[in-house]
Design an enzyme around this catalytic site. Structure first.
Site, PDB file in Angstrom:
ATOM      1  N   HIS A  35       0.847  -1.195   0.000  1.00 31.02           N
ATOM      2  CA  HIS A  35       0.000   0.000   0.000  1.00 31.02           C
ATOM      3  C   HIS A  35       0.884   1.248   0.000  1.00 31.02           C
ATOM      4  O   HIS A  35       1.284   1.726   1.060  1.00 31.02           O
ATOM      5  CB  HIS A  35      -0.898   0.014   1.236  1.00 31.02           C
ATOM      6  CG  HIS A  35      -1.812  -1.172   1.330  1.00 31.02           C
ATOM      7  ND1 HIS A  35      -1.342  -2.433   1.619  1.00 31.02           N
ATOM      8  CD2 HIS A  35      -3.150  -1.285   1.173  1.00 31.02           C
ATOM      9  CE1 HIS A  35      -2.369  -3.278   1.647  1.00 31.02           C
ATOM     10  NE2 HIS A  35      -3.471  -2.610   1.376  1.00 31.02           N
ATOM     11  N   GLY A 163     -10.657   3.728   7.533  1.00 30.78           N
ATOM     12  CA  GLY A 163     -11.110   2.379   7.848  1.00 30.78           C
ATOM     13  C   GLY A 163     -11.089   2.099   9.337  1.00 30.78           C
ATOM     14  O   GLY A 163     -11.988   1.438   9.866  1.00 30.78           O
ATOM     15  N   ASN A 192      -8.087  11.091   4.209  1.00 33.52           N
ATOM     16  CA  ASN A 192      -7.857  11.167   2.757  1.00 33.52           C
ATOM     17  C   ASN A 192      -9.091  10.785   1.937  1.00 33.52           C
ATOM     18  O   ASN A 192      -9.055  10.809   0.710  1.00 33.52           O
ATOM     19  CB  ASN A 192      -6.656  10.307   2.345  1.00 33.52           C
ATOM     20  CG  ASN A 192      -6.847   8.828   2.634  1.00 33.52           C
ATOM     21  OD1 ASN A 192      -7.950   8.301   2.582  1.00 33.52           O
ATOM     22  ND2 ASN A 192      -5.747   8.143   2.946  1.00 33.52           N
ATOM     23  N   ILE A 194     -10.516   8.047   1.175  1.00 33.55           N
ATOM     24  CA  ILE A 194     -10.426   6.924   0.242  1.00 33.55           C
ATOM     25  C   ILE A 194     -10.386   5.606   1.018  1.00 33.55           C
ATOM     26  O   ILE A 194      -9.658   5.470   2.007  1.00 33.55           O
ATOM     27  CB  ILE A 194      -9.165   7.030  -0.646  1.00 33.55           C
ATOM     28  CG1 ILE A 194      -9.260   8.229  -1.583  1.00 33.55           C
ATOM     29  CG2 ILE A 194      -8.952   5.748  -1.445  1.00 33.55           C
ATOM     30  CD1 ILE A 194     -10.327   8.113  -2.667  1.00 33.55           C
ATOM     31  N   HIS A 268      -4.106   2.643  -3.096  1.00 29.95           N
ATOM     32  CA  HIS A 268      -4.330   2.053  -1.777  1.00 29.95           C
ATOM     33  C   HIS A 268      -3.672   0.694  -1.611  1.00 29.95           C
ATOM     34  O   HIS A 268      -2.957   0.468  -0.644  1.00 29.95           O
ATOM     35  CB  HIS A 268      -5.836   1.930  -1.510  1.00 29.95           C
ATOM     36  CG  HIS A 268      -6.176   1.595  -0.091  1.00 29.95           C
ATOM     37  ND1 HIS A 268      -5.932   0.362   0.467  1.00 29.95           N
ATOM     38  CD2 HIS A 268      -6.752   2.335   0.888  1.00 29.95           C
ATOM     39  CE1 HIS A 268      -6.341   0.357   1.725  1.00 29.95           C
ATOM     40  NE2 HIS A 268      -6.842   1.541   2.003  1.00 29.95           N
ATOM     41  N   ARG A 361     -16.561 -19.404  39.163  1.00 30.41           N
ATOM     42  CA  ARG A 361     -16.448 -17.933  39.088  1.00 30.41           C
ATOM     43  C   ARG A 361     -16.215 -17.361  40.485  1.00 30.41           C
ATOM     44  O   ARG A 361     -15.475 -16.386  40.656  1.00 30.41           O
ATOM     45  CB  ARG A 361     -17.680 -17.316  38.447  1.00 30.41           C
ATOM     46  CG  ARG A 361     -18.977 -17.536  39.194  1.00 30.41           C
ATOM     47  CD  ARG A 361     -20.112 -16.725  38.621  1.00 30.41           C
ATOM     48  NE  ARG A 361     -21.372 -17.017  39.297  1.00 30.41           N
ATOM     49  CZ  ARG A 361     -22.438 -16.240  39.271  1.00 30.41           C
ATOM     50  NH1 ARG A 361     -22.402 -15.096  38.609  1.00 30.41           N
ATOM     51  NH2 ARG A 361     -23.548 -16.582  39.891  1.00 30.41           N
ATOM     52  N   GLU A 415     -16.973  -5.386  25.001  1.00 28.31           N
ATOM     53  CA  GLU A 415     -16.104  -6.557  25.111  1.00 28.31           C
ATOM     54  C   GLU A 415     -14.887  -6.453  24.202  1.00 28.31           C
ATOM     55  O   GLU A 415     -13.762  -6.769  24.616  1.00 28.31           O
ATOM     56  CB  GLU A 415     -16.890  -7.840  24.779  1.00 28.31           C
ATOM     57  CG  GLU A 415     -18.010  -8.157  25.745  1.00 28.31           C
ATOM     58  CD  GLU A 415     -19.330  -7.501  25.376  1.00 28.31           C
ATOM     59  OE1 GLU A 415     -20.339  -7.768  26.054  1.00 28.31           O
ATOM     60  OE2 GLU A 415     -19.351  -6.704  24.399  1.00 28.31           O
ATOM     61  N   HIS A 477     -27.032 -17.147  25.411  1.00 26.33           N
ATOM     62  CA  HIS A 477     -25.973 -16.918  26.388  1.00 26.33           C
ATOM     63  C   HIS A 477     -25.213 -18.194  26.750  1.00 26.33           C
ATOM     64  O   HIS A 477     -24.267 -18.136  27.523  1.00 26.33           O
ATOM     65  CB  HIS A 477     -26.562 -16.304  27.665  1.00 26.33           C
ATOM     66  CG  HIS A 477     -26.899 -14.858  27.533  1.00 26.33           C
ATOM     67  ND1 HIS A 477     -27.666 -14.361  26.502  1.00 26.33           N
ATOM     68  CD2 HIS A 477     -26.573 -13.782  28.301  1.00 26.33           C
ATOM     69  CE1 HIS A 477     -27.811 -13.058  26.642  1.00 26.33           C
ATOM     70  NE2 HIS A 477     -27.152 -12.683  27.716  1.00 26.33           N
ATOM     71  N   ARG A 524     -21.194 -20.973  36.475  1.00 29.76           N
ATOM     72  CA  ARG A 524     -22.150 -20.245  37.303  1.00 29.76           C
ATOM     73  C   ARG A 524     -22.614 -21.104  38.476  1.00 29.76           C
ATOM     74  O   ARG A 524     -22.829 -20.604  39.580  1.00 29.76           O
ATOM     75  CB  ARG A 524     -23.356 -19.828  36.469  1.00 29.76           C
ATOM     76  CG  ARG A 524     -24.377 -19.020  37.259  1.00 29.76           C
ATOM     77  CD  ARG A 524     -25.699 -18.890  36.526  1.00 29.76           C
ATOM     78  NE  ARG A 524     -26.631 -18.046  37.260  1.00 29.76           N
ATOM     79  CZ  ARG A 524     -27.943 -18.091  37.116  1.00 29.76           C
ATOM     80  NH1 ARG A 524     -28.481 -18.960  36.268  1.00 29.76           N
ATOM     81  NH2 ARG A 524     -28.725 -17.290  37.808  1.00 29.76           N
TER      82      ARG A 524
END
Length: 673
Positions: A35, A163, A192, A194, A268, A361, A415, A477, A524
């Site tokens: 690039h 981007g 730019n 582009i 690019h 946990r 996250e 979940h 859990r």
């Protein structure tokens, strides 16, 4: 102003910037890949930044108090490679530039951390650089608060493209940075207009300045090809006018100076071609051949690279005189604390004596409660699930603009941004990050987690609610395929502990690692203490015999992880009652078991017995242990998931999906014939 006028207006600057452009064009052309347009467009901005503002010393690339420079727009990698070569980084020889994107060269297609000094983080996946830089800025604030500005006071500079700002992670990152008032974070936007498909307007009409302002940033703008205007904007950005992070919109032309390809996507992602390069050289007034930088220009760049030497030496003197010098040195080295081992050992002995029945946990929280006071480098957090992840202990305090000594970050429902920030915290140095969310949301964090593995960063992901055992929240979940995905990721340790002792051992490994990220998959539901010894870290072996068969040669081996180890133990008791010698193997980490000597693996999994694996997830990663390592298909069975879960209490789900001791017994007897 046209190029001829630019050359006349500031010839000294023009010569420096043109060296960057020429090297970028030549390297991409030689590789026939790359690039060129972004380095050509941002060369003026980069020249002013490195010449006047960036605090660094090319002779000491890892000086801790250097400014961090992140090329988030990693496709423009020749920009940073040219800068590293010109300013005198020893590793970045001209031969490396000539071999851009070739086998064995450190000049990878996108900048890769660990390949070359001066590249602070791996970029290429757009948005990752700017999000990782937020973590660097957080770590700078934290270390400055703990050790003082004499030892830690620097900025994080980012070059980001259109981007980067389109990717969703960028909003997570800039919102977090604005909320945290990370005033030493400065983003230089290569505006730019582009992208690969063409003009930005094809897909986006966002007012980026207003977006950053709405997220708590100060915004500036400049003509990205006018060195005086760039200097004005960068000086303003670096002034610390207030405590907000800063965006500088640098209006540039991609492929600047290429008569046919500038300001188009043609500059690019592909070489300019010999004819276009010749025209560019003429426009630039650059009368030198490919990869040739005149000695006088190179000398000017090398002087820029040495500009920070006196400041670095003064810093080293301050460090030597600091009363906390040794601890500071340990912290920035990343060496684990020698207090970790004894702390974990004491907790394991306590667990063996009390045999608590707790969710893993909760077990993880119990580990952190004893570890965090002993390891001041830990910095925790959660993506808005603190009460579920159990990642905050009472001694940490919240990290925010009012308390930079706080060691707990409220990341919000971000996250992906959290994971990238943790990468940045580790890369900065001095802090050891961990952060939590539900395990199914590894999908959201995946891009940054993959980079943790690719870069070899030992960040810790606390992923709770690890199976259908979370119950009523339902299949959205309940992770079933996520263990397979994590185990398939190179250089990642995935732990699924069965009780407090295994959880403590997993944390000990995770916090001792220097090159590998760890994922703790935690339950859990409450689980009993199953381990009967607390001395050796058996989790470090990856798999081990938890319950031996009543006879020397077992007829059945039950393998399980996490919450299903309890099921395996119950199934063993039933099989033994029927006169079938049965061994239970706990497999907290498949990766670590694979690393064991073959002799040990054969000892744990001898040839001959029936093998049944039990895990509330899909079978895929188990075939290695069921069919390989001396196993046979006709003697292999699996108790687990073949599809997604459902909404119901956990006990009902385990029964409905057939993940029970009874099912394991039936499968073992079927295989025995």
């Amino acid at each position: 102003m046209d190029i001829a006028a630019r050359r006349k207006a500031d010839p000294a600057h023009w010569r420096l910037a043109t060296a960057i452009r020429a090297l970028a064009m030549d390297a991409v052309e030689a590789a026939n890949s790359g690039h060129p347009g972004m380095p050509m467009g941002m060369a003026d901005v980069a020249t002013v930044l490195f010449r006047d503002h960036l605090k660094f010393d090319s002779a000491a690339p890892n000086w801790f108090d250097r400014d961090r420079f992140v090329l988030s727009a990693g496709h423009g990698s020749m920009l940073i490679y040219a800068l590293l070569h010109l300013t005198g980084y020893e590793q970045m020889s001209l031969d490396q530039i000539r071999n851009f994107r070739q086998w064995g060269a450190i000049t990878a297609g996108h900048p890769e951390y660990g390949h070359v000094e001066g590249v602070e983080t791996t970029t290429g996946p757009l948005g990752q650089g700017i999000a990782t830089a937020v973590g660097m800025a957080i770590a700078e604030e934290a270390m400055r608060a703990q050790f003082g500005a004499d030892l830690c006071s620097h900025k994080t500079w980012v070059i980001a493209g259109d981007g980067c700002l389109m990717e969703g992670i960028s909003q997570e990152a800039i919102a977090l940075a604005g909320h945290q008032k990370l005033g030493n974070l400065i983003v230089l936007w290569d505006d730019n207009d582009i992208t690969i498909d063409g003009r930005v307007s094809l897909s986006d009409s966002t007012d980026q300045a207003k977006r950053f302002q709405a997220s708590g940033w100060r915004t500036l703008a400049c003509d990205g090809h006018d060195p005086a205007d760039i200097a004005r904007a960068l000086a303003d950005a670096a002034s610390g006018a207030d405590d907000r992070p800063v965006l500088v919109a640098c209006k540039t032309v991609i492929g600047y100076g290429a008569p046919k390809k500038q300001d188009t996507s043609g500059a690019h992602g592909s070489p300019l071609g010999a004819e276009e390069i010749a025209a560019v050289r003429a426009a630039y007034g650059w009368e030198h051949g490919p990869f040739v930088v005149p000695e006088d220009i190179l000398a000017e760049w090398r002087a820029i690279g040495a500009r920070g030497r006196a400041e670095r030496e003064a810093w080293a003197t301050r460090v030597d005189a600091a009363p906390n010098r040794d601890e500071f040195a340990r912290r920035i080295s990343g060496v684990p604390s020698d207090r970790l081992g004894p702390t974990i050992a004491a907790l394991k002995e306590q667990a063996l004596a009390s045999k608590p029945k707790v969710a893993t946990r909760k077990a993880s929280e119990m580990v952190l409660e004893v570890v965090n006071p002993e390891l001041p480098e830990t910095i925790g957090g959660s993506a808005d699930l603190t009460g579920s992840n159990n990642t905050r202990t009472k001694d940490l305090g919240v990290f925010d603009p009012q308390n930079r000594k706080g060691r707990y970050i409220n990341y919000g429902i971000r996250e992906h941004g959290m994971a990238a920030a943790m990468n940045g915290i580790w890369l900065h140095g001095g802090m050891r990050p961990y952060g939590g969310t539900f395990m199914c949301f590894t999908d959201y964090a995946r891009g940054a987690m993959r980079l943790s593995a690719l870069m070899g960063l030992p960040v810790v992901y606390v992923m709770t609610h690890d199976s259908i055992g979370l119950g009523e929240d339902g299949p959205t979940h309940q992770p079933v395929e996520h263990l397979a995905m994590l185990r398939a990721t190179p250089n990642t340790l995935t732990f699924r502990p069965c009780d407090l002792i295994e959880t403590a051992e997993a944390w000990e490994i995770a916090l001792s690692s220097e090159t590998t990220p760890s994922v703790l998959a935690l339950s859990r539901q409450n689980l009993p203490t199953l381990r009967e010894t607390a001395g050796e870290n058996l989790t470090a072996k990856g798999a081990y015999v938890l319950r031996e068969a009543s006879k020397k040669a077992p007829e059945v081996i039950l393998m399980a992880t996490g919450s299903e180890v309890e099921i395996a133990v119950a199934a063993r008791e039933a099989l033994e009652a029927k006169g079938i010698p049965t061994r239970v193997v706990s497999v907290p980490s498949m990766e670590l078991f694979r690393d064991q000597p073959e002799s040990y693996r054969r000892q744990v999994l001898p040839k001959g017995p029936v093998r049944v694996a039990i895990e509330a997830a899909v079978r895929q990663p188990w075939d290695w242990l069921l069919l390989g390592e001396g196993g046979k298909e006709k003697k292999a069975g699996f108790i687990g998931m073949t599809g997604f879960g459902a909404s119901a209490p956990a006990p009902a789900l385990y029964k409905a999906f057939g993940i029970t001791a009874e099912a394991a017994v039936d499968e073992a007897r079927r295989l025995l014939g």
